[in-house]
Structure formats: structure tokens, C-alpha cells
Scaffold this motif. Structure first.
Motif, PDB file in Angstrom:
ATOM      1  N   TRP A   1       1.420  -1.095  -0.089  1.00  0.00           N
ATOM      2  CA  TRP A   1      -0.047   0.052   0.325  1.00  0.00           C
ATOM      3  C   TRP A   1       0.974   0.985  -0.157  1.00  0.00           C
ATOM      4  O   TRP A   1       1.771   1.705   0.803  1.00  0.00           O
ATOM      5  CB  TRP A   1      -1.087  -0.132   1.471  1.00  0.00           C
ATOM      6  CG  TRP A   1      -1.534  -1.431   1.605  1.00  0.00           C
ATOM      7  CD1 TRP A   1      -1.100  -2.789   1.616  1.00  0.00           C
ATOM      8  CD2 TRP A   1      -3.328  -1.825   0.244  1.00  0.00           C
ATOM      9  NE1 TRP A   1      -2.143  -3.500   1.687  1.00  0.00           N
ATOM     10  CE2 TRP A   1      -3.492  -3.122   0.644  1.00  0.00           C
ATOM     11  CE3 TRP A   1      -4.151  -1.068  -0.583  1.00  0.00           C
ATOM     12  CZ2 TRP A   1      -4.833  -4.138   0.171  1.00  0.00           C
ATOM     13  CZ3 TRP A   1      -4.639  -1.325  -1.066  1.00  0.00           C
ATOM     14  CH2 TRP A   1      -5.168  -2.946  -1.012  1.00  0.00           C
ATOM     15  N   SER A   2       0.774   2.108  -0.923  1.00  0.00           N
ATOM     16  CA  SER A   2       1.636   3.390  -1.323  1.00  0.00           C
ATOM     17  C   SER A   2       0.668   4.947  -1.078  1.00  0.00           C
ATOM     18  O   SER A   2      -0.204   4.284  -1.091  1.00  0.00           O
ATOM     19  CB  SER A   2       1.823   3.176  -2.826  1.00  0.00           C
ATOM     20  OG  SER A   2       3.131   1.996  -3.043  1.00  0.00           O
TER      21      SER A   2
ATOM     22  N   TYR B   1       8.906   1.407   2.727  1.00  0.00           N
ATOM     23  CA  TYR B   1      10.078   1.615   2.235  1.00  0.00           C
ATOM     24  C   TYR B   1       9.927   2.823   1.521  1.00  0.00           C
ATOM     25  O   TYR B   1       8.997   3.389   1.426  1.00  0.00           O
ATOM     26  CB  TYR B   1      10.240   0.849   1.419  1.00  0.00           C
ATOM     27  CG  TYR B   1      10.563  -0.452   0.854  1.00  0.00           C
ATOM     28  CD1 TYR B   1      10.045  -1.966   1.139  1.00  0.00           C
ATOM     29  CD2 TYR B   1      11.987  -1.283   1.841  1.00  0.00           C
ATOM     30  CE1 TYR B   1       9.793  -2.950   1.865  1.00  0.00           C
ATOM     31  CE2 TYR B   1      12.059  -2.694   1.708  1.00  0.00           C
ATOM     32  CZ  TYR B   1      11.528  -3.318   1.893  1.00  0.00           C
ATOM     33  OH  TYR B   1      11.103  -4.414   1.729  1.00  0.00           O
ATOM     34  N   TYR B   2      10.729   3.756   1.384  1.00  0.00           N
ATOM     35  CA  TYR B   2      10.476   5.344   1.151  1.00  0.00           C
ATOM     36  C   TYR B   2      11.695   5.543   0.499  1.00  0.00           C
ATOM     37  O   TYR B   2      12.366   4.866   0.587  1.00  0.00           O
ATOM     38  CB  TYR B   2      10.947   6.377   2.646  1.00  0.00           C
ATOM     39  CG  TYR B   2       9.938   6.316   4.164  1.00  0.00           C
ATOM     40  CD1 TYR B   2      10.472   4.992   5.173  1.00  0.00           C
ATOM     41  CD2 TYR B   2       8.539   6.489   4.098  1.00  0.00           C
ATOM     42  CE1 TYR B   2       9.613   4.776   6.046  1.00  0.00           C
ATOM     43  CE2 TYR B   2       7.345   5.719   4.996  1.00  0.00           C
ATOM     44  CZ  TYR B   2       7.779   5.272   5.866  1.00  0.00           C
ATOM     45  OH  TYR B   2       7.696   4.638   6.816  1.00  0.00           O
ATOM     46  N   SER B   3      11.366   6.762  -0.327  1.00  0.00           N
ATOM     47  CA  SER B   3      11.607   7.117  -0.934  1.00  0.00           C
ATOM     48  C   SER B   3      13.022   8.275  -0.359  1.00  0.00           C
ATOM     49  O   SER B   3      12.954   8.551   0.396  1.00  0.00           O
ATOM     50  CB  SER B   3      10.776   8.628  -1.590  1.00  0.00           C
ATOM     51  OG  SER B   3      11.639   9.806  -2.536  1.00  0.00           O
ATOM     52  N   PRO B   4      14.249   7.969  -1.083  1.00  0.00           N
ATOM     53  CA  PRO B   4      14.827   8.575  -0.290  1.00  0.00           C
ATOM     54  C   PRO B   4      15.252   9.854  -0.593  1.00  0.00           C
ATOM     55  O   PRO B   4      15.699  10.829   0.838  1.00  0.00           O
ATOM     56  CB  PRO B   4      16.691   7.623  -1.150  1.00  0.00           C
ATOM     57  CG  PRO B   4      15.902   6.916  -2.167  1.00  0.00           C
ATOM     58  CD  PRO B   4      13.921   6.566  -2.515  1.00  0.00           C
TER      59      PRO B   4
ATOM     60  N   CYS C   1      -2.991   7.301  -2.566  1.00  0.00           N
ATOM     61  CA  CYS C   1      -3.108   6.085  -1.796  1.00  0.00           C
ATOM     62  C   CYS C   1      -3.420   5.104  -3.381  1.00  0.00           C
ATOM     63  O   CYS C   1      -3.886   5.239  -3.958  1.00  0.00           O
ATOM     64  CB  CYS C   1      -3.722   6.506  -0.371  1.00  0.00           C
ATOM     65  SG  CYS C   1      -5.303   5.362  -0.811  1.00  0.00           S
ATOM     66  N   ALA C   2      -3.020   4.058  -2.712  1.00  0.00           N
ATOM     67  CA  ALA C   2      -3.096   3.171  -4.397  1.00  0.00           C
ATOM     68  C   ALA C   2      -2.579   2.009  -3.198  1.00  0.00           C
ATOM     69  O   ALA C   2      -1.362   1.675  -2.685  1.00  0.00           O
ATOM     70  CB  ALA C   2      -1.892   3.606  -5.352  1.00  0.00           C
ATOM     71  N   ARG C   3      -3.457   0.703  -3.680  1.00  0.00           N
ATOM     72  CA  ARG C   3      -2.360  -0.631  -3.798  1.00  0.00           C
ATOM     73  C   ARG C   3      -1.430  -1.664  -5.012  1.00  0.00           C
ATOM     74  O   ARG C   3      -1.814  -1.173  -6.233  1.00  0.00           O
ATOM     75  CB  ARG C   3      -4.337  -1.639  -3.980  1.00  0.00           C
ATOM     76  CG  ARG C   3      -3.896  -3.038  -3.592  1.00  0.00           C
ATOM     77  CD  ARG C   3      -5.290  -3.307  -3.065  1.00  0.00           C
ATOM     78  NE  ARG C   3      -5.394  -4.369  -4.554  1.00  0.00           N
ATOM     79  CZ  ARG C   3      -6.633  -5.177  -4.909  1.00  0.00           C
ATOM     80  NH1 ARG C   3      -6.999  -5.792  -4.227  1.00  0.00           N
ATOM     81  NH2 ARG C   3      -6.392  -5.441  -6.363  1.00  0.00           N
TER      82      ARG C   3
ATOM     83  N   GLY D   1       6.629   6.324  -0.113  1.00  0.00           N
ATOM     84  CA  GLY D   1       6.575   5.632   0.509  1.00  0.00           C
ATOM     85  C   GLY D   1       5.640   3.794  -0.340  1.00  0.00           C
ATOM     86  O   GLY D   1       4.260   4.081  -0.889  1.00  0.00           O
ATOM     87  N   VAL D   2       5.702   2.832   0.565  1.00  0.00           N
ATOM     88  CA  VAL D   2       5.191   1.380   0.832  1.00  0.00           C
ATOM     89  C   VAL D   2       4.519   1.148   1.969  1.00  0.00           C
ATOM     90  O   VAL D   2       6.412   1.050   2.472  1.00  0.00           O
ATOM     91  CB  VAL D   2       5.811   0.882  -0.819  1.00  0.00           C
ATOM     92  CG1 VAL D   2       6.608   1.145  -0.148  1.00  0.00           C
ATOM     93  CG2 VAL D   2       4.279  -0.080  -0.791  1.00  0.00           C
TER      94      VAL D   2
END
Length: 121
Positions: A36-37, A60-63, A97-99, A51-52
Motif C-alpha cells: 500500500w503506497s 520503504y520510502y523515497s530516499p 493512496c494506491a494498492r 513510500g509503501v
């Protein structure tokens, strides 16, 4: 039919924390093939992945945003949330938000309608 719905304030002041919630209908956010992002789109720019959070509660995240971003979940409400700290006007965007289907291939298959967040004093 899976539906995702973003909710949260549409206006945030600079230096404050932006908080959004995504409510997922039909299907558990702990189902193993999904993650889920949060994704955003600033005005006049392309989509930016933020991120997700996985079904196993791993994030996990965008740097470029990692130091300011936190994604968490509430399984009892089938929701996941975004917190973005120390916002500036450059964080003004439509937030989605997205799956993410992450089985034999990867694909964003369901999206929320998006919510506009403006950062301004």
C-alpha cells in the motif's frame, strides 16, 4: 470492488506535519500479495512515489523524502496513513493512496481519487 479513500486536512501550515489516512474497503490490507503506497503529484509535475507499507508491516520510502516521511497502518480499521513532517509550500500536491499488486508481477491496480493538500500560511 476495492475502493481507496484518502482523508485529511486540505490546508497545512509550513513547518507543520501533514497527516493523511487511506481507508480501504473490500479486502484486508494484510493480504500477502498486496502493498500500500502513497504517491503525490505537485501542480504541473509528474507523479512522485513517496513510500509503501507491505502486508507484513515493512516500510520503504523515497530516499528524497525518507527523513520526513512515515507510513503506518491500523489493521483494525483497514487503514494506512501518511505523515510528512516539516512541510513547505513545495509539498503542495494532490496526494493519492494506491494498492500495489506484488504477486507474479508488480502493478498499481487500485487508486484513491486523490486529495489536494496545500501548504500555506
Amino acid at each position: 470492488q476495492v475502493q481507496l479513500q484518502e482523508s485529511g486536512p486540505g490546508l497545512v501550515k509550513p513547518s507543520q506535519t501533514l497527516s493523511l489516512i487511506c481507508t480501504v474497503s473490500s479486502g484486508s490490507i494484510t493480504t500477502s500479495v498486496y502493498a500500500w503506497s502513497w504517491i503525490r503529484q505537485p501542480p504541473g509535475k509528474g507523479l512522485e512515489w513517496m513510500g509503501v507499507i507491505t502486508y507484513a508491516d515493512i516500510t520503504y520510502y523515497s530516499p528524497s523524502l525518507k527523513s520526513r516521511t512515515s507510513i503506518s497502518r491500523d489493521t483494525s480499521k483497514n487503514q494506512f496513513s501518511l505523515q510528512l513532517s516539516s512541510v513547505t509550500p513545495e509539498d503542495t500536491a494532490v496526494y493519492y493512496c494506491a494498492r500495489l499488486y506484488s504477486g507474479s508481477y508488480y502493478q498499481y491496480d487500485y487508486w484513491g481519487q486523490g486529495t489536494q493538500v496545500t501548504v500555506s500560511s
